[in-house]
Structures are given as structure tokens and as C-alpha cells.
Design a protein around this motif. Structure first.
Motif, PDB file in Angstrom:
ATOM      1  N   ASP A 107       0.874  -1.004  -0.157  1.00 37.12           N
ATOM      2  CA  ASP A 107       0.212   0.277   0.040  1.00 37.12           C
ATOM      3  C   ASP A 107       1.086   1.343   0.274  1.00 37.12           C
ATOM      4  O   ASP A 107       0.468   2.342   0.334  1.00 37.12           O
ATOM      5  CB  ASP A 107      -1.033   0.080   0.966  1.00 37.12           C
ATOM      6  N   GLY A 108       1.881   1.260  -0.259  1.00 37.13           N
ATOM      7  CA  GLY A 108       3.584   2.233  -0.282  1.00 37.13           C
ATOM      8  C   GLY A 108       3.420   2.518  -1.404  1.00 37.13           C
ATOM      9  O   GLY A 108       2.518   2.624  -2.680  1.00 37.13           O
ATOM     10  N   ARG A 109       3.622   4.287  -1.563  1.00 33.87           N
ATOM     11  CA  ARG A 109       3.597   4.549  -2.371  1.00 33.87           C
ATOM     12  C   ARG A 109       4.671   4.111  -4.138  1.00 33.87           C
ATOM     13  O   ARG A 109       3.785   4.538  -5.219  1.00 33.87           O
ATOM     14  CB  ARG A 109       3.936   6.481  -2.613  1.00 33.87           C
ATOM     15  N   PHE A 110       5.247   3.079  -4.074  1.00 35.43           N
ATOM     16  CA  PHE A 110       5.827   2.261  -4.925  1.00 35.43           C
ATOM     17  C   PHE A 110       4.967   0.610  -5.248  1.00 35.43           C
ATOM     18  O   PHE A 110       5.301   0.644  -6.188  1.00 35.43           O
ATOM     19  CB  PHE A 110       7.044   2.095  -4.864  1.00 35.43           C
ATOM     20  N   GLY A 111       3.971   0.849  -4.225  1.00 33.35           N
ATOM     21  CA  GLY A 111       3.563  -0.971  -4.844  1.00 33.35           C
ATOM     22  C   GLY A 111       3.173  -0.496  -6.022  1.00 33.35           C
ATOM     23  O   GLY A 111       2.601  -2.075  -5.871  1.00 33.35           O
ATOM     24  N   TRP A 112       2.112   0.094  -7.044  1.00 31.81           N
ATOM     25  CA  TRP A 112       1.689  -0.404  -8.739  1.00 31.81           C
ATOM     26  C   TRP A 112       3.059  -0.459  -9.042  1.00 31.81           C
ATOM     27  O   TRP A 112       2.736  -1.041 -10.383  1.00 31.81           O
ATOM     28  CB  TRP A 112       1.017   0.647  -8.591  1.00 31.81           C
ATOM     29  N   LEU A 113       4.185  -0.072  -8.691  1.00 27.44           N
ATOM     30  CA  LEU A 113       5.497   0.203  -9.876  1.00 27.44           C
ATOM     31  C   LEU A 113       5.677  -1.353 -10.159  1.00 27.44           C
ATOM     32  O   LEU A 113       6.018  -2.139 -10.890  1.00 27.44           O
ATOM     33  CB  LEU A 113       6.616   1.523  -9.183  1.00 27.44           C
ATOM     34  N   TYR A 114       5.338  -1.950  -8.633  1.00 23.44           N
ATOM     35  CA  TYR A 114       6.317  -3.502  -8.794  1.00 23.44           C
ATOM     36  C   TYR A 114       5.220  -4.329  -9.022  1.00 23.44           C
ATOM     37  O   TYR A 114       5.599  -5.650 -10.135  1.00 23.44           O
ATOM     38  CB  TYR A 114       6.529  -3.686  -6.892  1.00 23.44           C
ATOM     39  N   ARG A 115       3.951  -3.871  -9.125  1.00 18.94           N
ATOM     40  CA  ARG A 115       3.228  -4.814 -10.113  1.00 18.94           C
ATOM     41  C   ARG A 115       3.196  -4.251 -11.340  1.00 18.94           C
ATOM     42  O   ARG A 115       2.899  -5.446 -12.239  1.00 18.94           O
ATOM     43  CB  ARG A 115       1.631  -4.578  -9.244  1.00 18.94           C
ATOM     44  N   ASN A 116       3.362  -3.482 -11.821  1.00 21.90           N
ATOM     45  CA  ASN A 116       3.581  -2.787 -13.731  1.00 21.90           C
ATOM     46  C   ASN A 116       5.083  -4.254 -14.000  1.00 21.90           C
ATOM     47  O   ASN A 116       4.914  -4.416 -14.842  1.00 21.90           O
ATOM     48  CB  ASN A 116       4.347  -1.673 -13.546  1.00 21.90           C
ATOM     49  N   GLU A 117       6.151  -4.070 -12.427  1.00 20.28           N
ATOM     50  CA  GLU A 117       6.981  -4.779 -13.281  1.00 20.28           C
ATOM     51  C   GLU A 117       7.025  -6.428 -13.295  1.00 20.28           C
ATOM     52  O   GLU A 117       7.473  -6.996 -14.740  1.00 20.28           O
ATOM     53  CB  GLU A 117       8.377  -4.355 -12.601  1.00 20.28           C
ATOM     54  N   ALA A 118       6.194  -7.006 -12.517  1.00 19.25           N
ATOM     55  CA  ALA A 118       6.375  -7.971 -12.600  1.00 19.25           C
ATOM     56  C   ALA A 118       5.219  -8.312 -13.374  1.00 19.25           C
ATOM     57  O   ALA A 118       4.987  -9.288 -13.742  1.00 19.25           O
ATOM     58  CB  ALA A 118       5.303  -8.117 -11.260  1.00 19.25           C
ATOM     59  N   ARG A 119       4.434  -7.807 -13.956  1.00 18.81           N
ATOM     60  CA  ARG A 119       3.788  -7.930 -14.810  1.00 18.81           C
ATOM     61  C   ARG A 119       3.850  -7.997 -16.825  1.00 18.81           C
ATOM     62  O   ARG A 119       3.893  -8.714 -16.867  1.00 18.81           O
ATOM     63  CB  ARG A 119       2.276  -7.229 -15.190  1.00 18.81           C
ATOM     64  N   VAL A 120       4.589  -7.147 -16.837  1.00 19.12           N
ATOM     65  CA  VAL A 120       5.192  -6.827 -17.699  1.00 19.12           C
ATOM     66  C   VAL A 120       6.476  -7.771 -18.323  1.00 19.12           C
ATOM     67  O   VAL A 120       7.023  -7.999 -19.313  1.00 19.12           O
ATOM     68  CB  VAL A 120       6.066  -5.579 -18.210  1.00 19.12           C
ATOM     69  N   ASN A 121       7.209  -7.956 -17.034  1.00 20.28           N
ATOM     70  CA  ASN A 121       8.584  -9.274 -16.901  1.00 20.28           C
ATOM     71  C   ASN A 121       8.195 -10.279 -18.242  1.00 20.28           C
ATOM     72  O   ASN A 121      10.130 -10.133 -19.396  1.00 20.28           O
ATOM     73  CB  ASN A 121       9.227  -9.518 -16.072  1.00 20.28           C
ATOM     74  N   PRO A 122       7.593 -11.155 -18.483  1.00 18.15           N
ATOM     75  CA  PRO A 122       7.523 -12.466 -19.228  1.00 18.15           C
ATOM     76  C   PRO A 122       7.648 -11.473 -20.701  1.00 18.15           C
ATOM     77  O   PRO A 122       7.672 -12.320 -21.621  1.00 18.15           O
ATOM     78  CB  PRO A 122       6.091 -12.934 -18.586  1.00 18.15           C
ATOM     79  N   SER A 123       6.876 -10.101 -21.002  1.00 20.70           N
ATOM     80  CA  SER A 123       6.931 -10.261 -22.313  1.00 20.70           C
ATOM     81  C   SER A 123       8.145  -9.638 -22.763  1.00 20.70           C
ATOM     82  O   SER A 123       8.634  -9.151 -24.297  1.00 20.70           O
ATOM     83  CB  SER A 123       5.839  -9.098 -22.397  1.00 20.70           C
ATOM     84  N   LEU A 124       9.525  -9.032 -22.289  1.00 18.45           N
ATOM     85  CA  LEU A 124      10.367  -8.692 -22.204  1.00 18.45           C
ATOM     86  C   LEU A 124      11.321  -9.440 -22.690  1.00 18.45           C
ATOM     87  O   LEU A 124      11.299 -10.619 -22.812  1.00 18.45           O
ATOM     88  CB  LEU A 124      10.546  -8.181 -21.121  1.00 18.45           C
ATOM     89  N   PRO A 125      12.096  -9.170 -24.284  1.00 16.75           N
ATOM     90  CA  PRO A 125      13.285 -10.169 -24.375  1.00 16.75           C
ATOM     91  C   PRO A 125      14.531 -10.884 -23.134  1.00 16.75           C
ATOM     92  O   PRO A 125      13.977  -9.463 -22.481  1.00 16.75           O
ATOM     93  CB  PRO A 125      14.063  -9.162 -25.511  1.00 16.75           C
ATOM     94  N   LEU A 126      15.298 -10.803 -23.749  1.00 12.62           N
ATOM     95  CA  LEU A 126      16.445 -11.191 -22.627  1.00 12.62           C
ATOM     96  C   LEU A 126      17.539 -10.252 -22.230  1.00 12.62           C
ATOM     97  O   LEU A 126      18.253 -10.255 -21.332  1.00 12.62           O
ATOM     98  CB  LEU A 126      16.718 -12.402 -23.301  1.00 12.62           C
TER      99      LEU A 126
END
Length: 282
Positions: free
Chosen positions: A57-76
Motif C-alpha cells: 500500500d506504499g507509494r511504489f506498490g503499483w510500480l512493482y505490480r507493473n514490473e511483474a506483469r510486463v517482465n514475461p513479455s520482455l526480451p532477454l
């Protein structure tokens, strides 16, 4: 600077991480994790793991979820997400450890060539945008620039600070060193040339003449093909962006970035100055 150290995390959170990593020998805080409550390298029997995250619930929480969601779609070139832990109000992400140093962006730096190669490859690999939920860059910058000028179908990183690039410390003689791009917490969908333009701004901040920085940028096909009016409007938008940042929360690095934006915008407003250079691009 991260606000917490490993041993300050709740006991249950640390034990849950060890279910993925095995026993943790040591945890070394990474001092440059500006948008993380915690950023550490975990030393385990299987090798090092990079761990970042913070309070849900901190001010950066949404950023961690962004990164977890997008990582599988990124190149190596982006370190792989190995696991996530959400417990006791904390969300932690565990990544493949990426060793390396941050690039030197100054004029004539040998690091400029592999950076241009990375951005060129990134635009190719992430166009069209993978099927992952990310915001529109045009919407994010809607108060700065006409949306149609930066709209597009490329997955963008959008945070081109040098600390998000890692260059391998060793490579064979004559080989171009590999580069990793980390911290994909602010992804967006937009025009393919935007990330290159954002790093070009950083080159001007590092001492490049704007014409030399643009010459470097034209090594990246997506930027070379960008419409001139769009790039000019983008440079002007950067001035407004950094003025707002400095007014809202003054910080030592805001002033130099605002000055670099002013210099680029002034260069773009003088058509006869474009294409000339008084400093080397690489």
C-alpha cells in the motif's frame, strides 16, 4: 536510496523468500534503488539473486505490480523475474542477477555504440507492443504534447537514466559488450522513437552538443525515421516536464536536466543548426 534493509523486513516475509532461494547467506543493499522500499542482492548457495519491492500500500506498490506483469513479455536483455512474494503487507520481486557497470554517457565514450544498438534492437523486438496491459504514453504526456505525436504501438521503457543500464564488465577484444536494461516499472505503449529521445536528452545532460546527440540518435532507425515536428515538440515538452518537477519537488539533478532540455529545444528551434556538430557523437 532504499528505505529498508533486509533484516528490517518481517520475519515471515524473509522466510517466504527463502522458500524460493534457499538459505540466504548475506543481503547487500543496492544504494541506487530510488523507487523501492528495499533493493538488495541476496547471496544464496545457487548464486546471487536481485530482490526489490516494498509495502503493497506504499507509494511504489503499483510500480512493482507493473514490473511483474510486463517482465514475461520482455526480451532477454531484461533480467528474468524468478518469483514474487506477497505477504504481511509486502510485495517482493526476485530477479535473475545482472552484473555490470552503469554506462558513461560523456562525449566520445565507447559505451555509446552498444547503447544505440540496444535501443535499435529493443524497438524492433517490442513492435508491435506485446499483449500486456500497459498505459498509453500519449495519455501519460497528454498535458505536455499533442497525443498523436507520441502515439504508437511499441512497448517503451520510459526511464532512460544511466543507472537502469548495465554493461558487462568483460568482453572479448573487438567485441561489442552486451547491455542489460533493468527496472521496467514504468512501461508504456507509444512511438518507437521515444526511448531513444529520452536517452538523447541524457546525453545532452552529460555534455554532448545537441547536434552531436541527435547524430548519435540517428543510429537508431526508429529515431532516424521520427517526424521532425514530433521530435521538436518532444524537446519542448521536456522543458515543461522538468520545470514542473523542479517546482513540485526541487532536487539537485532536476536543474541540469532542465538545462539540457532547454538546450535541446533551442537547437530544435533553429533549423539551420540541425545536422551540424561541434562535438563527437561517439
Amino acid at each position: 536510496m532504499p528505505r529498508r534493509h533486509w533484516d528490517e523486513l518481517p520475519h515471515g516475509v524473509r522466510r517466504e523468500v527463502e522458500r524460493h532461494t534457499g538459505p540466504i547467506r548475506t543481503a547487500s543493499t543496492i544504494p541506487t534503488g530510488a523507487a523501492s522500499d528495499i533493493a538488495v542482492t541476496l547471496d544464496t548457495a545457487a548464486g546471487p539473486v536481485f530482490c526489490k519491492g516494498g509495502e503493497v500500500d506504499g507509494r511504489f506498490g503499483w510500480l512493482y505490480r507493473n514490473e511483474a506483469r510486463v517482465n514475461p513479455s520482455l526480451p532477454l536483455l531484461a533480467p528474468r523475474l524468478l518469483w514474487t512474494v506477497e505477504r504481511d503487507g509486502w510485495l517482493l520481486l526476485g530477479f535473475e542477477h545482472a552484473a555490470g557497470r552503469h554506462p558513461d554517457l560523456s562525449p566520445a565514450s565507447p559505451d555509446l555504440t552498444p547503447l544505440a544498438a540496444l535501443l535499435g534492437g529493443l524497438a524492433r523486438q517490442l513492435t508491435p507492443c506485446p499483449p500486456v496491459a500497459v498505459p498509453s504514453f500519449a495519455d501519460r504526456w497528454r498535458t505536455l504534447i499533442a497525443p498523436e505525436l507520441v502515439d504508437g504501438d511499441t512497448l517503451l521503457h520510459t526511464d532512460m537514466t544511466p543507472r537502469n543500464f548495465l554493461i558487462e564488465t568483460r568482453s572479448a577484444a573487438g567485441e561489442t559488450p552486451s547491455v542489460r536494461l533493468v527496472d521496467w516499472s514504468g512501461p508504456a505503449r507509444g512511438a518507437a522513437w521515444v526511448d531513444t529521445a529520452l536517452l538523447l536528452h541524457r546525453l545532452i545532460r552529460a555534455g554532448h552538443d545537441p547536434a552531436a546527440a541527435e547524430k548519435w540518435g540517428r543510429q537508431v532507425p526508429a529515431y532516424a525515421e521520427a517526424p521532425e515536428p514530433a521530435v521538436t515538440a518532444f524537446a519542448e515538452a521536456l522543458v515543461v516536464l522538468w520545470q514542473r518537477k523542479q517546482q513540485a519537488a526541487p532536487a539537485p539533478h532536476h536543474g541540469p536536466l532542465l538545462d539540457a532540455a532547454h538546450r535541446w529545444a533551442a537547437h530544435r528551434s533553429c533549423p539551420h543548426g540541425r545536422g551540424s556538430s561541434t562535438a563527437p557523437a561517439a
